[in-house]
Enzyme design. Structure first.
Site, PDB file in Angstrom:
ATOM      1  N   CYS A   1      -6.496   1.143   3.267  1.00  0.00           N
ATOM      2  CA  CYS A   1      -7.324   2.375   2.773  1.00  0.00           C
ATOM      3  C   CYS A   1      -7.085   2.948   1.830  1.00  0.00           C
ATOM      4  O   CYS A   1      -8.329   4.004   1.689  1.00  0.00           O
ATOM      5  CB  CYS A   1      -6.598   3.482   4.476  1.00  0.00           C
ATOM      6  SG  CYS A   1      -7.614   2.877   5.953  1.00  0.00           S
TER       7      CYS A   1
ATOM      8  N   GLU B   1       1.141  -0.905   0.039  1.00  0.00           N
ATOM      9  CA  GLU B   1       0.280  -0.024   0.194  1.00  0.00           C
ATOM     10  C   GLU B   1       1.268   1.181   0.138  1.00  0.00           C
ATOM     11  O   GLU B   1       1.786   1.214   1.134  1.00  0.00           O
ATOM     12  CB  GLU B   1      -0.502   0.208   0.868  1.00  0.00           C
ATOM     13  CG  GLU B   1      -1.590   1.118   0.931  1.00  0.00           C
ATOM     14  CD  GLU B   1      -2.701   1.212   2.288  1.00  0.00           C
ATOM     15  OE1 GLU B   1      -2.464   0.375   3.782  1.00  0.00           O
ATOM     16  OE2 GLU B   1      -3.535   1.744   2.154  1.00  0.00           O
TER      17      GLU B   1
ATOM     18  N   ASN C   1     -11.699  -2.707   0.876  1.00  0.00           N
ATOM     19  CA  ASN C   1     -11.024  -3.405   1.988  1.00  0.00           C
ATOM     20  C   ASN C   1     -11.358  -3.834   3.185  1.00  0.00           C
ATOM     21  O   ASN C   1     -11.480  -4.958   3.566  1.00  0.00           O
ATOM     22  CB  ASN C   1      -9.413  -2.273   2.102  1.00  0.00           C
ATOM     23  CG  ASN C   1      -8.999  -1.722   2.753  1.00  0.00           C
ATOM     24  OD1 ASN C   1      -8.228  -3.471   3.412  1.00  0.00           O
ATOM     25  ND2 ASN C   1      -8.614  -0.842   4.030  1.00  0.00           N
ATOM     26  N   GLU C   2     -10.977  -2.830   4.453  1.00  0.00           N
ATOM     27  CA  GLU C   2     -11.753  -3.180   5.448  1.00  0.00           C
ATOM     28  C   GLU C   2     -13.284  -1.805   6.240  1.00  0.00           C
ATOM     29  O   GLU C   2     -13.117  -1.636   6.843  1.00  0.00           O
ATOM     30  CB  GLU C   2     -10.914  -2.509   6.553  1.00  0.00           C
ATOM     31  CG  GLU C   2     -10.303  -3.114   7.773  1.00  0.00           C
ATOM     32  CD  GLU C   2      -9.008  -2.719   8.191  1.00  0.00           C
ATOM     33  OE1 GLU C   2      -8.867  -1.457   8.446  1.00  0.00           O
ATOM     34  OE2 GLU C   2      -7.872  -2.979   9.059  1.00  0.00           O
TER      35      GLU C   2
HETATM   36  O1  AHR Z   1      -1.602  -1.265   6.949  1.00  0.00           O
HETATM   37  C1  AHR Z   1      -2.463   0.233   7.433  1.00  0.00           C
HETATM   38  C2  AHR Z   1      -3.870   0.328   7.261  1.00  0.00           C
HETATM   39  O2  AHR Z   1      -4.229  -0.500   8.417  1.00  0.00           O
HETATM   40  C3  AHR Z   1      -4.016  -0.824   6.036  1.00  0.00           C
HETATM   41  O3  AHR Z   1      -4.342   0.967   5.277  1.00  0.00           O
HETATM   42  C4  AHR Z   1      -5.745  -0.962   6.587  1.00  0.00           C
HETATM   43  O4  AHR Z   1      -6.689  -1.248   5.971  1.00  0.00           O
HETATM   44  C5  AHR Z   1      -5.755  -1.133   8.002  1.00  0.00           C
HETATM   45  O5  AHR Z   1      -6.676  -0.301   8.677  1.00  0.00           O
END
Ligand code: AHR
Length: 650
Positions: A241, A49, A374-375
């Site tokens: 994120c 990322e 993603n999350e």
């Molecule tokens: O790895 C850092 C962040 O942690 C990522 O962007 C997110 O998916 C998680 O909250």
């Protein structure tokens, strides 16, 4: 009489030492003949990322920050002197319309020009070549203008210079190779207008010629090489994120990340402002490292590409529910997913396959996995995931879909999401855990009881966070203990990727991270070596290894897993000892194969202090030590606070 006493003493001594010996040697049973499952080739992977300046300023080898003058403050990252204006009329690139106009000063003693300090300085290596390039125009017929390009060292001395003539009133690319006579981590690039008129400059770039695999617009060689050396089986990108965005307009849009780099629109990066104490106002995404480059890197390091796409949701940490895209407006996002599959896998007769071919890769990338969101969490996620699934299942049943289990490995969101994933027959569920050492040690058996018939698990983001939040040995040791549990359960957990992957020592927002770097060097953390050892020795088949008929998952502070590698015919036993004393094991073989061991090699990663880390100044404090052992059945002597891997043939 005296002899009798002596004999009794000798007998007592022998009995005591025998019982001590039998107390200290524990017995492990290794079941050679009946593998319990296959180890997927994807088990250990990487997750990239653009956080901590991992892309621009990191893996992406471009040395100029804000090269297209498209940050919100158009001259951020630049010093200008003399007569310099930012303009937009008749731009060279529609999606990056800003450029600078330089006009010569009246007095010959004065100067007009621009200067860029890269990302925390520009790193140059002695006798290495750098390609300077710029788009330019005189903007007036029949005029010739001239610029001088200088590489400036940290004491403000020009160490190299070159001149370029701009000879067209139309936008044109000019480039020149410059050789650095010095090694310098904090250089600058300075450009002077040295003729008497005016000219326009756009997309100013300085790139090392020596990139990973020699690609133009390529990757920083040492960092990419470090990824290849992890032997990753899967490559998750681009987030995290940044897939989500704070507003939908700044979500990661893969279609903006392909094609000529000059026309890839600059995007915000949410890691600019996520942590108040690690605020980086100049953190943007150039998209120079885009989806084509991600797929290409996957191929070159032998990892399955696993893109994550936005599912119509912005970051749930930051935004209220009402900021999410209404479900009825989801179609263009679903179309983005379909187009992505065609871009990766379609042949050259398809629209997106043709674009990939024109970029330079006629062969499909053979993408097998796609993460939707993603999350994400809550009903609002399921409401958006389901329409994606409906279309993807129908049109691309060959693609395995990854759904989210939310940001935590337990709790309300997690408990809600898992049954939803089962109901929707998702292929893999993405679990995330950033947890403390105790959690990692007590959850090493987490997957022993997972449903063997449900969706599989992708541990898509994890890292052990000690109190210091550094990449200390303790965090690495706890991760290795936990990974024995993942390996033992590789029939359920199909992939695991540590997070985050990279951090610039001057530009980080989040730690710990697997690989640290500055402008010239990198540091492989103890956590990196754990990943590398597990990945290198992942084998092909899971073997049962037990103590008193139970998996070794915390008894007396020890953890173990075992695999067989049918490609090399090697057996591999991994044992983690978290205690401060040596642990001796006798290995009992449950096999008809015979128990004469050959070619025994050990790989040991051991503590020199739980709080110790590798650093730029001292990068090799903690590295694996390799030892060849005689061809005997050894007592496995597991050093205090260590990960030890035994490999052998039978
Ligand atoms: O790895 C850092 C962040 O942690 C990522 O962007 C997110 O998916 C998680 O909250």
């Amino acid at each position: 009489m005296r002899n009798n006493k002596l004999n009794t003493l000798i007998l007592i001594f022998l009995l005591v030492s025998f019982s001590l010996h039998s107390q200290t040697n524990r017995k492990l049973d290794l079941f050679i003949d009946k593998p319990t499952g296959e180890v997927p080739s994807t088990l250990y992977g990487i997750f990239f990322e653009d956080i901590n300046f991992a892309a621009d300023g990191g893996l992406y080898a471009e040395l100029i920050k804000n090269r297209s003058f498209e940050f919100d403050q158009n001259l951020m990252g630049w010093n200008t002197f003399g007569n310099v204006q930012v303009r937009t009329e008749d731009p060279a690139f529609r999606q990056n319309p800003h450029y600078v106009r330089l006009k010569a000063p009246v007095h010959s003693f004065k100067s007009t020009g621009i200067e860029n300090s890269g990302f925390f300085g520009i790193g140059l290596k002695k006798n290495n070549n750098y390609q300077f390039s710029v788009w330019a125009r005189t903007n007036q017929p029949d005029s010739l203008e001239k610029i001088r390009i200088e590489l400036i060292d940290s004491e403000n001395n020009p160490v190299q210079s070159a001149e370029l003539i701009v000879n067209s009133e139309k936008w044109k690319k000019y480039s020149i190779i410059m050789r650095s006579p010095v090694t310098e981590s904090k250089s600058k690039l300075r450009i002077f207008l040295i003729s008497k008129g005016m000219l326009d400059l756009e997309h100013v770039s300085l790139f090392p010629v020596d990139t990973y695999k020699g690609h133009e617009n390529g990757l920083r060689k040492d960092l990419a090489q470090a990824l290849a050396e992890l032997k990753p089986g899967v490559f998750r990108f681009p987030g995290g994120c940044i897939v989500e965005g704070t507003e939908l307009s700044d979500r990661y849009n893969w279609k903006n990340s392909i094609g000529p780099v000059e026309n890839r629109p600059t995007n915000h990066n949410r890691w600019e402002y996520t942590f108040k104490n690690r605020y980086f106002p100049d953190y943007y995404q150039s998209y120079g490292l885009g989806f084509y480059e991600y797929f290409q890197l996957s191929e070159e390091i032998g990892a399955e590409p696993l893109p994550i796409i936005n599912c119509g949701m912005v970051c749930q940490y930051i935004n209220a529910k009402e900021d999410q895209l209404p479900v009825i407006k989801l179609n263009p996002f679903i179309q983005d997913a379909l187009d992505l599959i065609e871009f990766a896998n379609g042949d050259s007769t398809t629209h997106w396959g043709k674009i990939r071919t024109q970029i330079g890769h006629s062969k499909p990338f053979n993408m097998k996995f796609l993460g939707v969101g993603n999350e994400q969490w809550g009903e609002e996620y399921i409401a958006r995931l389901e329409p994606f699934l409906k279309v993807l299942r129908k049109t691309h049943p060959e693609i395995q879909i990854i759904g989210s289990a939310g940001p935590d490995p337990d709790g309300k969101n997690f408990e809600f999401l898992w049954p939803q994933m089962k109901k929707n027959r998702i292929d893999l569920v993405d679990e995330h855990y950033y947890r403390n050492p105790e959690w990692f040690l007590t959850h090493a058996g987490r997957y022993d009881t997972y449903d063997r018939n449900g969706p599989k698990v992708f541990a898509g983001e994890y890292a052990c966070h000690t109190a210091s939040k550094k990449n200390d040995f303790e965090s690495a040791l706890c991760e290795s203990a936990f990974l024995t549990g993942i390996e033992r359960n590789a029939d359920v957990v199909k992939m695991a990727t540590y997070a985050p992957l990279f951090a610039h020592v001057e530009g980080w927002q989040w730690r710990p991270d697997l690989i640290w770097f500055d402008n010239l060097q990198l540091v492989k953390t103890p956590n990196y070596y754990v990943q590398q050892l597990f990945s290198t020795f992942k084998g092909t088949n899971i073997l049962k290894i037990t103590e008193n008929a139970k998996p070794i998952s915390g008894q007396n502070g020890t953890y173990a897993s075992a695999v067989y590698d049918k490609k090399t015919d090697i057996y591999i036993v991994k044992i983690v000892n978290t205690t401060t004393s040596i642990q001796n094991f006798n290995l009992e073989f449950k096999t008809n194969k015979g128990t004469h061991l050959r070619n025994i090699i050990t790989y040991t990663l051991k503590s020199i202090g739980l709080d110790k880390c590798n650093s730029i100044e001292n990068p090799n404090q903690i590295i694996p030590v390799i030892e060849n052992i005689n061809n005997n059945l050894p007592v496995l002597k597991i050093e205090p606070q260590s990960l030890m891997i035994y490999t052998f043939k039978l």
